[in-house]
Scaffold this motif. Structure first.
Motif, PDB file in Angstrom:
ATOM      1  N   LEU A 303      22.871 -48.247  15.562  1.00  0.00           N
ATOM      2  CA  LEU A 303      21.428 -48.471  15.458  1.00  0.00           C
ATOM      3  C   LEU A 303      20.738 -48.155  16.776  1.00  0.00           C
ATOM      4  CD1 LEU A 303      21.496 -51.947  13.642  1.00  0.00           C
ATOM      5  CD2 LEU A 303      21.249 -49.698  12.578  1.00  0.00           C
ATOM      6  N   ARG A 308      17.759 -53.772  17.231  1.00  0.00           N
ATOM      7  CA  ARG A 308      18.716 -54.749  17.716  1.00  0.00           C
ATOM      8  C   ARG A 308      18.016 -55.743  18.646  1.00  0.00           C
ATOM      9  NH1 ARG A 308      24.258 -52.376  19.619  1.00  0.00           N
ATOM     10  NH2 ARG A 308      24.944 -54.222  18.434  1.00  0.00           N
ATOM     11  N   GLN A 392      25.607 -54.259  12.242  1.00  0.00           N
ATOM     12  CA  GLN A 392      24.893 -52.985  12.283  1.00  0.00           C
ATOM     13  C   GLN A 392      25.036 -52.245  10.951  1.00  0.00           C
ATOM     14  OE1 GLN A 392      25.092 -50.651  16.075  1.00  0.00           O
ATOM     15  NE2 GLN A 392      26.680 -52.135  16.602  1.00  0.00           N
ATOM     16  N   ASP A 413      19.875 -56.338  13.919  1.00  0.00           N
ATOM     17  CA  ASP A 413      21.135 -57.038  14.150  1.00  0.00           C
ATOM     18  C   ASP A 413      21.117 -57.717  15.511  1.00  0.00           C
ATOM     19  OD1 ASP A 413      23.958 -55.993  15.723  1.00  0.00           O
ATOM     20  OD2 ASP A 413      22.117 -54.846  16.050  1.00  0.00           O
TER      21      ASP A 413
END
Length: 432
Positions: A303, A308, A392, A413
């Motif tokens: 990602l 994130r 992820q 995530d």
């Protein structure tokens, strides 16, 4: 243990030499196994996994696991080979008169402690630890010194490296592996059979590979595979041949079953053993496989940074009581060990299957939390796992779901997962 030598020769031709040596080390002092016509001096080269799991404990004069290669020509009279092999593998060699002395070359940092442990189990063998990892620079030179290689490595790049080195050096490869409650064994590049690349021309995507650190393995399973692996090594080096050059042995410890699967024949277009090979020297296998040559937990980068957040950022939004859903995608067995109480648990496998029951459950929890918001356009869903890899994958799945499933959501995530939470936010949170 009192062993009658005559009865041993008549009735127990296949007893493991190492087992006998523990009772009476003089029985095989000249390496005269009952099923051989003459003494068989040989070298054993284990290329072990991180914890040296595999055949070596079940080969004569060794009590640890690893991958092994055997040389049927006797070393120099002093028990050492003419050229010292480069660091990067585990090995045993016999002097011209018997099973010892032995050299142990370890592919992991604790070579000295491994040698010390082996010495306690069998003091009649000389163990010389070498530290260093098997690499494309040293592998071919090392493999050429042996007659059979037994691979017990625990990662994909090393398996391709060892396979290619064996093909280029013309050596058979006894390959064993184990994960969870399952084990496999194959003999590659032997008597016209396929090599590892014939079966797997391309490495799997790194994110699809489960290692022992994540998946675990019951210690008995590699022990069983290692026994059979050692048996195949001894059969090959003694001229009896192998049973698994065209079959893969599958072991299911859960069901207690063994079965053989017929392998595809050698591929004429194989990149390393085919009619016109393109691989004529060893290469950068980490680059080829897209992963590191280690069984340690790999950090995936699937990602972008905007998808994130860190554990510190997540702790801040918890403290500020910002409405959201925390989705835990670990397997149930890990959730039973520890969990964050407010997390919604849906295993990654159920998301991958698009399981309707679990998706409806997630939709329900999102709708419940949405009622606490002021009608923001995208509702935040944070995904967590043990280390931040599976989370992820889960975010990718959520991003691909149509908006009508949950309405607009912002899936992100948590980097480092729960182990990062334990080390950086809550030291009382269990680590496993």
């Amino acid at each position: 243990m009192d062993i009658d030598r005559q009865r041993l020769g008549e009735h127990s031709p296949c007893l493991l030499l190492n087992e006998i040596s523990q009772g009476d080390s003089s029985i095989f002092s000249s390496a005269t196994a009952p099923f051989l016509d003459k003494p068989l001096p040989f070298r054993v080269l284990p290329v072990p996994a991180r914890c040296a799991a595999g055949a070596a404990p079940y080969l004569p004069g060794s009590d640890r696991s690893g991958a092994a290669a055997l040389r049927t020509s006797a070393p120099d009279g002093d028990g050492d080979s003419a050229a010292e092999p480069p660091p990067g593998a585990l090995g045993t060699s016999t002097g011209s008169g018997g099973l010892d002395p032995a050299e142990v070359l370890c592919c992991y940092g604790d070579a000295a402690s491994a040698a010390a442990a082996l010495r306690q189990l069998n003091s009649t063998v000389q163990y010389v630890p070498y530290c260093g990892a098997l690499s494309p620079r040293s592998a071919l030179q090392l493999v050429r010194q042996y007659d059979v290689v037994a691979d017990c490595s625990d990662n994909v790049p090393t398996r391709y490296l060892v396979n290619d080195a064996c093909v280029l050096a013309g050596k058979p490869l006894v390959s064993g592996s184990a994960l969870r409650l399952e084990g496999q064994l194959v003999v590659y590049n032997y008597q016209g059979g396929p090599c590892y690349r014939c079966l797997f021309p391309k490495p799997p995507p790194p994110e699809t590979v489960t290692n022992c650190a994540d998946g675990g393995v019951l210690g008995v399973v590699p022990g069983i595979v290692g026994c059979i692996q050692a048996l195949e090594v001894l059969k090959i080096v003694s001229g009896m041949g192998s049973s698994f050059s065209r079959f893969m042995l599958m072991f299911d410890a859960q069901e207690g079953r063994f079965r053989n699967i017929r392998l595809r024949p050698k591929r004429p277009d194989c990149a390393v053993c085919g009619d016109n090979p393109s691989v004529t020297c060893l290469q950068d296998y980490e680059a080829f496989c897209g992963s590191s040559a280690t069984d340690k937990c790999r950090t995936l980068h699937l990602l972008s940074s905007k998808d994130r957040i860190s554990v510190e950022e997540y702790k801040k939004l918890l403290d500020e009581q910002i409405p959201h859903v925390l989705l835990d995608v670990r397997p149930q067995v890990e959730v039973d060990i520890c969990r964050l109480e407010h997390a919604v648990h849906i295993p990654l496998s159920k998301l991958e299957e698009k399981d309707e029951e679990y998706l409806k459950y997630l939709e329900k929890r999102i709708c419940e939390e949405k009622q606490r918001t002021d009608g923001q356009t995208s509702f935040p869903v944070y995904v967590v796992c043990k280390l931040g890899n599976d989370s992820q994958k889960a975010v990718r799945i959520l991003q691909e779901l149509p908006d009508k499933a949950f309405g607009p959501v912002l899936a992100r995530d948590i980097k480092g997962g729960l182990m990062s939470w334990a080390s950086r936010i809550d030291p009382t949170f269990p680590q496993y």
